[in-house]
Write an enzyme that holds these catalytic residues in place. Structure first.
Site, PDB file in Angstrom:
ATOM      1  N   CYS A 113       1.240  -1.636   0.217  1.00  0.00           N
ATOM      2  CA  CYS A 113       0.096   0.078   0.202  1.00  0.00           C
ATOM      3  C   CYS A 113       0.748   1.836   0.541  1.00  0.00           C
ATOM      4  CB  CYS A 113      -1.121   0.032   1.444  1.00  0.00           C
ATOM      5  SG  CYS A 113      -2.219   0.747   0.166  1.00  0.00           S
ATOM      6  N   HIS A 208      -3.903  -5.135   1.154  1.00  0.00           N
ATOM      7  CA  HIS A 208      -3.253  -5.191   2.046  1.00  0.00           C
ATOM      8  C   HIS A 208      -3.092  -6.343   2.850  1.00  0.00           C
ATOM      9  CE1 HIS A 208      -2.839  -0.974   4.454  1.00  0.00           C
ATOM     10  NE2 HIS A 208      -3.330  -0.738   3.509  1.00  0.00           N
ATOM     11  N   GLU A 210      -2.367  -8.526   4.489  1.00  0.00           N
ATOM     12  CA  GLU A 210      -1.968  -8.882   5.904  1.00  0.00           C
ATOM     13  C   GLU A 210      -3.135  -9.287   6.384  1.00  0.00           C
ATOM     14  OE1 GLU A 210      -2.136  -4.860   6.080  1.00  0.00           O
ATOM     15  OE2 GLU A 210      -1.404  -6.144   5.113  1.00  0.00           O
TER      16      GLU A 210
END
Length: 245
Positions: A113, A208, A210
């Site tokens: 990002c 993202h 994660e």
């Protein structure tokens, strides 16, 4: 031996836990957990003197530049748009130095990002300071949208099919930095992933990972970092042929 993956962190003037409210270097747990799920060892890299970045990177097998606040427009020669957030100069200085050190040393690099935007800026590119439709309507909630890989790229090899990704951003890559090509797009044409075409393993993603269940992007980084540590000094990295973006 599991490769050591450094992850850059936020630096906040106030963070609360228990009875405490103190300045803190912090990182959402999704980042280290994703590194661990992919088979790596995670270590946090809070902002430090930029001159120390090269020394830090030499101790790592791989590097992740995490998401966060907007990159200061002066970094790419632009005037700030009113919708651009306040600068995080200490993070910009530190993470640009980390990126430069990783590029110089050939350390595998995944930029997430804000990290992808900063990678593009480090290589002389520019950013779109505001776009609509890539941030969820509710503040603090991640949206989701599909991204389409470019066949033959590193990202396209790791994730060959169109897939939905967790996302929260209002800025994006505009002019590509030197040596970068696009390796994934959103449906509206927004650049969603970039990478270098030479032998260095460098990938940036606008979303993202994660925050999702798909571990393939991080696994690709950990695999590259593992090859970097093979006995005999062989990197094990295959060069990608040049491709037009």
């Amino acid at each position: 031996m599991k490769p050591l993956i450094g992850v850059s962190t936020y630096l906040e003037t106030s963070a609360k836990w228990g009875v405490w409210d103190l300045p803190a270097a912090l990182l959402p747990t999704g980042y280290p957990r994703l590194v661990q799920r992919a088979g790596g060892l995670a270590v946090m890299l809070p902002p430090d003197e930029p001159a120390t970045a090269a020394s830090v990177v030499t101790r790592l097998d791989g590097l992740v530049i995490a998401g966060g606040p907007d990159v200061e427009p002066v970094r790419y020669g632009a005037e700030p748009d009113p919708r651009t957030g306040p600068p995080a100069r200490e993070r910009d200085d530190w993470e640009l130095a980390l990126i430069e050190a990783a590029l110089a040393s050939g350390t595998p690099l995944l930029a997430i990002c804000r990290g992808m935007q900063l990678l593009n800026v480090a290589l002389g590119g520019t950013l779109i300071q505001h776009l609509e439709g890539h941030t969820a309507a509710t503040v603090g909630v991640f949206g989701e949208h599909p991204v389409k890989p470019v066949p033959g790229t590193r990202y396209g090899t790791a994730v060959p099919e169109e897939s939905a990704v967790p996302s929260s951003h209002h800025q994006a890559v505009d002019r590509l930095g030197k040596g970068l090509i696009v390796s994934a797009y959103a449906g509206d044409g927004t650049v969603e992933a970039v990478e270098l075409t030479d032998e260095r393993w460098v990938l940036g993603v606008q979303w993202h990972p994660e925050m999702g269940e798909d571990v393939r992007v991080m696994t690709a980084l950990v695999t590259a970092a593992t090859r970097e540590t093979l006995p005999g000094g062989s990197s094990g990295l295959s060069a990608c042929p040049s491709r037009s973006g």
